[in-house]
Enzyme design. Structure first.
Site, PDB file in Angstrom:
ATOM      1  CB  SER A   1     -48.827  15.645  41.218  1.00 40.90           C
ATOM      2  OG  SER A   1     -47.811  14.745  40.859  1.00 40.90           O
TER       3      SER A   1
ATOM      4  N   GLY B   1     -50.021  13.298  36.326  1.00 41.82           N
ATOM      5  CA  GLY B   1     -50.355  14.421  37.193  1.00 41.82           C
ATOM      6  C   GLY B   1     -51.794  14.868  37.112  1.00 41.82           C
TER       7      GLY B   1
ATOM      8  CD  GLU C   1     -44.898   8.480  32.876  1.00 37.45           C
ATOM      9  OE1 GLU C   1     -44.750   9.279  33.819  1.00 37.45           O
ATOM     10  OE2 GLU C   1     -43.949   8.100  32.171  1.00 37.45           O
TER      11      GLU C   1
ATOM     12  N   GLY D   1     -51.718   7.980  37.626  1.00 38.81           N
ATOM     13  CA  GLY D   1     -51.624   7.130  38.820  1.00 38.81           C
ATOM     14  C   GLY D   1     -52.705   7.526  39.794  1.00 38.81           C
ATOM     15  NE  ARG D   2     -52.670  13.400  42.451  1.00 41.67           N
ATOM     16  CZ  ARG D   2     -52.019  13.818  43.520  1.00 41.67           C
ATOM     17  NH1 ARG D   2     -52.624  13.827  44.690  1.00 41.67           N
ATOM     18  NH2 ARG D   2     -50.768  14.249  43.417  1.00 41.67           N
TER      19      ARG D   2
ATOM     20  NE  ARG E   1     -51.451  13.662  48.497  1.00 43.90           N
ATOM     21  CZ  ARG E   1     -52.373  14.602  48.347  1.00 43.90           C
ATOM     22  NH1 ARG E   1     -53.464  14.593  49.102  1.00 43.90           N
ATOM     23  NH2 ARG E   1     -52.226  15.544  47.448  1.00 43.90           N
TER      24      ARG E   1
ATOM     25  CE1 TYR F   1     -45.993  16.757  48.546  1.00 41.27           C
ATOM     26  CE2 TYR F   1     -47.781  15.162  48.558  1.00 41.27           C
ATOM     27  CZ  TYR F   1     -46.470  15.477  48.293  1.00 41.27           C
ATOM     28  OH  TYR F   1     -45.631  14.529  47.776  1.00 41.27           O
TER      29      TYR F   1
ATOM     30  CB  CYS G   1     -45.885  12.814  69.704  1.00 38.37           C
ATOM     31  SG  CYS G   1     -45.332  13.971  70.954  1.00 38.37           S
TER      32      CYS G   1
END
Length: 467
Positions: free
Chosen positions: A238, A276, A318, A320-321, A362, A366, A393
């Site tokens: 991705s 990706g 495919e 998506g993002r 994220r 990441y 926290c």
């Protein structure tokens, strides 16, 4: 002479400068257009999306809130559909899926990729044609596979020998057929975070080409009664910005396809190159547009097929993002402002907002970078390097690691973070018993809640302590 510090720029003496790619803006009120959805703009300092002021919008739904630009989503879906007109384009529902989005995907002529029974349920609830659904996942259960076969899902992407055996059992018991693709691991080291690189050998997805497992999986599928093999599937990871990884993967997958033809006498009609495709989260990102990607990827496949002397398979991708990511921004309210002294006399401004890692994991997961803007007013204050953090926290609860923002930001101001459509709501949690935010779709001055905010009743519904 420049001063360095073994822990990085953030600990160097002197003024706090931030990462090299982040430059102080001439106007901290201005948007960087390619980071935002197509209808986003500032008017007298206030951010507007889909013809609405976000300040007015969140006055009705509160913050934090995801704001989904319908016009932008549809335009990006259409751009992939048109650029890849000779392909099957599957929207990757894992990026973000709800009933409304599934309907938009269908209306824009795309197919849909799901990877759980829950995502399949949403797709079917939206009336999505099962024949246009692909089903991913590395550990599909018998229950999930039985439902996929019974509903007539168009393709099941098999990921293990156990799954092939399960499908053999299901098709024998039900008398129904299953159409499958074999997910292969091409051994490509994609230039992305290790957690979202999915084509190297040492990870959970797919059958290795190098080890021979991919060829063995093909043999077993071909021998399985009631199971039809459509082709091979490859996904390299991705947030990919160029076609070089796809080129290497396509070469290796097509070489396997040629071997299948030579040794088994079978011509596979399809091949899936995965998704990706990256988006711009900050000014350091420079993604390719769909037309450029389509041209490059098509040339790669055409060249390899000619070299191998095999017919070109029907291709699928495919995204998506790349469709939903830029279509959403998240709006927060600033709660506290804190100046923190660092080594060498430098000071970092921490802006704490009313969300955080429960609505965007994220950055913590990441090490992702984001941008943001003051969304509720204009400011004449000079820009100050700031860090936007959440209220949870956890020291790693960071939303935006580094951004130049006006130096007069105060409690009650609104901040908006672009590029939050992919994986933010999908991966949202109830950490610290937070209530997950709503998703509000906007278009032509009209707002509608497509996913409502969770309530305390929702939170307690599964807590059986009083029973």
């Amino acid at each position: 002479m420049s001063t360095t510090h073994e822990a990085g720029w953030a600990h160097a003496s002197g003024a706090l400068r931030g990462p090299a790619w982040l430059q102080p803006p001439r106007d901290p009120n201005a948007l960087v257009p390619h980071l935002w959805s197509q209808t986003a703009h500032k008017r007298d300092g206030e951010l507007h999306v889909g013809g609405l002021s976000v300040a007015e919008l969140v006055a009705d739904v509160n913050t934090p809130a995801y704001v989904l630009d319908e016009e932008d989503f549809r335009a990006r879906a259409g751009a992939f559909r048109d650029a890849f007109a000779a392909y099957d384009v599957f929207y990757a529902g894992k990026a973000f899926l709800c009933t409304t989005v599934a309907r938009w995907v269908a209306e824009e002529g795309l197919s849909l990729d799901v990877c759980s029974d829950g995502e399949l349920t949403v797709a079917l609830r939206a009336g999505f044609d099962p024949a246009r659904i692909g089903y991913h996942g590395n550990n599909k259960t018998m229950v999930e596979l039985r439902r996929a076969v019974a509903e007539g899902v168009g393709r099941i992407v098999v990921d293990s020998f156990d799954e092939i055996r399960r499908l053999e059992t299901i098709t024998a018991e039900s008398g129904l057929g299953a159409r499958v693709m074999v997910r292969v691991t091409a051994g490509v080291e994609a230039h992305t975070h290790e957690y979202i690189a999915t084509a190297h050998e040492d990870q959970k997805f797919g059958f290795s080409i190098t080890s021979g497992d991919a060829m063995e999986a093909v043999r077993r599928v071909l021998a399985a009664p009631g199971v039809e093999l459509l082709g091979l599937h490859s996904h390299i990871g991705s947030q990919i910005f160029d076609s070089s990884g796809f080129e290497v993967a396509a070469r290796r997958v097509l070489a396997l396809q040629a071997r299948i033809s030579d040794e088994l006498g079978v011509t596979l009609p399809e091949m899936d190159l995965g998704g990706g495709f990256g988006i711009a989260y900050t000014t350091q990102d420079d993604p390719a547009d769909p037309a450029q990607l389509a041209t490059e990827m098509t040339k790669i496949v055409e060249h390899e097929c000619r070299a191998l002397g095999i017919p070109e398979p029907r291709l699928s991708i495919e995204p998506g993002r790349a469709i939903v990511g830029p279509a959403v921004c998240t709006v927060y309210t600033v709660g506290t402002v804190k100046a923190v002294e660092l080594d060498g006399g430098a000071v970092r401004t921490y802006l704490s907002v009313d969300g955080g890692m429960s609505d965007n994991i994220r950055t913590a997961l990441y090490d992702a970078d984001y941008s943001c803007t003051l969304a509720s007013r204009s400011s004449e204050a000079p820009p100050v390097l700031s860090r936007v953090v959440g209220k949870h926290c956890e020291a790693g609860d960071v939303v935006v690691k580094d951004e130049f923002l006006p130096g007069d930001i105060a409690p009650g101001d609104l901040l908006a973070v672009p590029g939050t459509g992919a994986y933010c709501r999908s991966m949202a949690s109830n950490y610290n018993h937070a209530l997950r935010p709503p998703v509000v779709a906007v278009r032509d001055g009209v707002a509608r809640v497509v996913v409502r905010r969770e309530t305390v009743d929702d939170l307690l519904a599964t807590d059986m302590g009083d029973q």
